[in-house]
Design a protein around this motif. Sequence first.
Motif, PDB file in Angstrom:
ATOM      1  N   SER A  18      37.340  40.983  40.806  1.00  0.00           N
ATOM      2  CA  SER A  18      36.308  40.062  41.291  1.00  0.00           C
ATOM      3  C   SER A  18      36.175  38.853  40.374  1.00  0.00           C
ATOM      4  N   ASN A  19      35.698  37.748  40.937  1.00  0.00           N
ATOM      5  CA  ASN A  19      35.333  36.586  40.118  1.00  0.00           C
ATOM      6  C   ASN A  19      33.840  36.273  40.253  1.00  0.00           C
ATOM      7  N   ASP A  20      33.044  37.293  40.624  1.00  0.00           N
ATOM      8  CA  ASP A  20      31.588  37.099  40.720  1.00  0.00           C
ATOM      9  C   ASP A  20      30.971  36.843  39.345  1.00  0.00           C
ATOM     10  N   ALA A  36      31.928  37.575  34.868  1.00  0.00           N
ATOM     11  CA  ALA A  36      32.925  38.010  33.894  1.00  0.00           C
ATOM     12  C   ALA A  36      32.327  37.916  32.502  1.00  0.00           C
ATOM     13  N   SER A  37      32.709  38.841  31.637  1.00  0.00           N
ATOM     14  CA  SER A  37      32.247  38.797  30.252  1.00  0.00           C
ATOM     15  C   SER A  37      32.963  37.702  29.483  1.00  0.00           C
ATOM     16  N   SER A  38      34.233  37.509  29.803  1.00  0.00           N
ATOM     17  CA  SER A  38      34.997  36.369  29.298  1.00  0.00           C
ATOM     18  C   SER A  38      35.965  35.966  30.393  1.00  0.00           C
ATOM     19  N   GLY A  39      36.460  34.734  30.350  1.00  0.00           N
ATOM     20  CA  GLY A  39      37.303  34.276  31.445  1.00  0.00           C
ATOM     21  C   GLY A  39      36.492  34.183  32.724  1.00  0.00           C
ATOM     22  N   VAL A  40      37.144  34.479  33.859  1.00  0.00           N
ATOM     23  CA  VAL A  40      36.458  34.343  35.155  1.00  0.00           C
ATOM     24  C   VAL A  40      36.587  35.578  36.031  1.00  0.00           C
ATOM     25  N   GLN A  41      37.331  36.615  35.604  1.00  0.00           N
ATOM     26  CA  GLN A  41      37.545  37.774  36.455  1.00  0.00           C
ATOM     27  C   GLN A  41      37.168  39.069  35.742  1.00  0.00           C
ATOM     28  N   SER A  42      36.813  40.074  36.549  1.00  0.00           N
ATOM     29  CA  SER A  42      36.464  41.386  36.018  1.00  0.00           C
ATOM     30  C   SER A  42      36.802  42.443  37.063  1.00  0.00           C
ATOM     31  N   GLY A  43      36.740  43.710  36.671  1.00  0.00           N
ATOM     32  CA  GLY A  43      36.877  44.803  37.619  1.00  0.00           C
ATOM     33  C   GLY A  43      35.539  45.088  38.273  1.00  0.00           C
ATOM     34  N   PHE A  44      35.569  45.571  39.505  1.00  0.00           N
ATOM     35  CA  PHE A  44      34.324  45.812  40.240  1.00  0.00           C
ATOM     36  C   PHE A  44      34.414  47.113  41.020  1.00  0.00           C
ATOM     37  N   ILE A  45      33.307  47.889  40.976  1.00  0.00           N
ATOM     38  CA  ILE A  45      33.148  49.081  41.801  1.00  0.00           C
ATOM     39  C   ILE A  45      31.885  48.903  42.620  1.00  0.00           C
ATOM     40  N   GLY A  46      32.027  48.877  43.941  1.00  0.00           N
ATOM     41  CA  GLY A  46      30.907  48.624  44.834  1.00  0.00           C
ATOM     42  C   GLY A  46      30.241  49.892  45.325  1.00  0.00           C
ATOM     43  N   ASN A  47      29.561  49.783  46.455  1.00  0.00           N
ATOM     44  CA  ASN A  47      28.675  50.846  46.919  1.00  0.00           C
ATOM     45  C   ASN A  47      29.182  51.575  48.164  1.00  0.00           C
ATOM     46  N   ASP A  48      30.507  51.550  48.411  1.00  0.00           N
ATOM     47  CA  ASP A  48      31.006  52.208  49.622  1.00  0.00           C
ATOM     48  C   ASP A  48      31.180  53.715  49.465  1.00  0.00           C
ATOM     49  N   GLU A  49      30.994  54.217  48.248  1.00  0.00           N
ATOM     50  CA  GLU A  49      31.148  55.635  47.923  1.00  0.00           C
ATOM     51  C   GLU A  49      32.565  56.147  48.229  1.00  0.00           C
ATOM     52  N   ILE A  50      33.519  55.210  48.199  1.00  0.00           N
ATOM     53  CA  ILE A  50      34.930  55.536  48.435  1.00  0.00           C
ATOM     54  C   ILE A  50      35.793  55.130  47.248  1.00  0.00           C
ATOM     55  N   GLN A  51      35.528  53.944  46.703  1.00  0.00           N
ATOM     56  CA  GLN A  51      36.350  53.447  45.588  1.00  0.00           C
ATOM     57  C   GLN A  51      36.476  54.498  44.486  1.00  0.00           C
ATOM     58  N   ASP A  52      37.681  54.679  43.963  1.00  0.00           N
ATOM     59  CA  ASP A  52      37.927  55.763  43.012  1.00  0.00           C
ATOM     60  C   ASP A  52      39.124  55.449  42.108  1.00  0.00           C
ATOM     61  N   PRO A  53      39.179  54.242  41.499  1.00  0.00           N
ATOM     62  CA  PRO A  53      40.352  53.913  40.681  1.00  0.00           C
ATOM     63  C   PRO A  53      40.374  54.671  39.356  1.00  0.00           C
ATOM     64  N   ILE A  54      41.555  54.820  38.812  1.00  0.00           N
ATOM     65  CA  ILE A  54      41.774  55.510  37.540  1.00  0.00           C
ATOM     66  C   ILE A  54      42.647  54.641  36.649  1.00  0.00           C
ATOM     67  N   LEU A  55      42.228  54.472  35.412  1.00  0.00           N
ATOM     68  CA  LEU A  55      43.047  53.797  34.403  1.00  0.00           C
ATOM     69  C   LEU A  55      43.805  54.865  33.617  1.00  0.00           C
ATOM     70  N   ASP A  56      45.116  54.888  33.764  1.00  0.00           N
ATOM     71  CA  ASP A  56      45.973  55.866  33.089  1.00  0.00           C
ATOM     72  C   ASP A  56      46.331  55.333  31.703  1.00  0.00           C
ATOM     73  N   VAL A  57      45.835  56.011  30.649  1.00  0.00           N
ATOM     74  CA  VAL A  57      46.097  55.558  29.282  1.00  0.00           C
ATOM     75  C   VAL A  57      47.207  56.359  28.620  1.00  0.00           C
ATOM     76  N   GLY A  58      47.854  57.248  29.390  1.00  0.00           N
ATOM     77  CA  GLY A  58      48.887  58.102  28.811  1.00  0.00           C
ATOM     78  C   GLY A  58      48.258  59.329  28.170  1.00  0.00           C
ATOM     79  N   MET A  59      48.978  60.430  28.155  1.00  0.00           N
ATOM     80  CA  MET A  59      48.440  61.671  27.609  1.00  0.00           C
ATOM     81  C   MET A  59      48.339  61.607  26.081  1.00  0.00           C
ATOM     82  N   LYS A  60      47.135  61.827  25.564  1.00  0.00           N
ATOM     83  CA  LYS A  60      46.891  61.884  24.119  1.00  0.00           C
ATOM     84  C   LYS A  60      46.439  63.303  23.764  1.00  0.00           C
TER      85      LYS A  60
END
Length: 308
Positions: free
Chosen positions: A53-55, A57-81
């Motif tokens: 989204s560009n609504d 941003a903490s810096s720059g103009v874009q950020s990640g966004f999770i809305g209210n559809d109760e469907i969005q479910d992204p995962i950030l894979d950081v590798g197994m530690k």
Amino acid sequence: MKKIYFLAMSLVIGFSANAQLTEDFETYPLGSYFGGHWTNWSGTSGAENLIVSNDVASSGVQSGFIGNDEIQDPILDVGMKTSGLWTYSMDIYIDFGASGYFNAQHDLASLGTTGNWAYQCYIGIDPTQTDTPPLPGMFSFTTAGTAYQFPYNEEEWFNIALEHDIDNDIVRVYMNGELLSFGTGSDLPFGDDPIYQGKLNGFNYYSASAGNSMYFDNIKFYEGPLGVSDVSGATISVYPTVVKDNVNISAKSNITNIAVFNTAGQQVLKSSPNSATTQVNMSALPSGVYIVKIQAGKETLTKKVVVK
């Protein structure tokens, strides 16, 4: 995430020498995103994807966004530690009266398995009641059956950082660089299932509520303790956001440009104060919703303001 276990539960200032992953969303296309380090609960691109989204941003103009559809479910894979001390830092913005949610997963190969949730974070929402956000301004960090709560400011960027001591199954929570201590101290259990403890594989953002409206930016994941250069907190403040006349704006750097737009995208006010604090008089504007864009040093903030 498809099921929540209720009671089981930065501004990037350059790359750290031990940085493994950084995300500021500036190079991503706007809208649905699937790829790179980002997957989702089902593993197939679709409605569960991260939204860029560009609504605001903490810096720059874009950020990640999770809305209210109760469907969005992204995962950030950081590798197994499976050992060491790993820090996860990000800036978070929650809309007024809204909520947010994210969790840490021990093993992405075991999604949906009881015990695989290392901890869960309910922002502005009661861990036992996700249908509505009954705890605006309260962050609930929930692990091993206990919710540890602390306040945050709505409509203001704040930094949350988590130190994961995988060898000792401990996690520590920082807000704007300050280590938080609770009744049991600052060392909290990193999960409680011996099958999964000792692992950290990813971070899951879920539209957990119909009141969800969460932005996140400047993610950093790296080996080692939290560094002060990895934390920003809010650098530009705008208040109040419901006004009859003046909006107050302050920043850590001189404010060079302010532009106010109506919902049709037309610019209705503009100023260049060149000072760290200023006011914008909006009393001559018709009642309604406006977008205020502020530039202070290298930072940009976009804020919604309601004129009554």
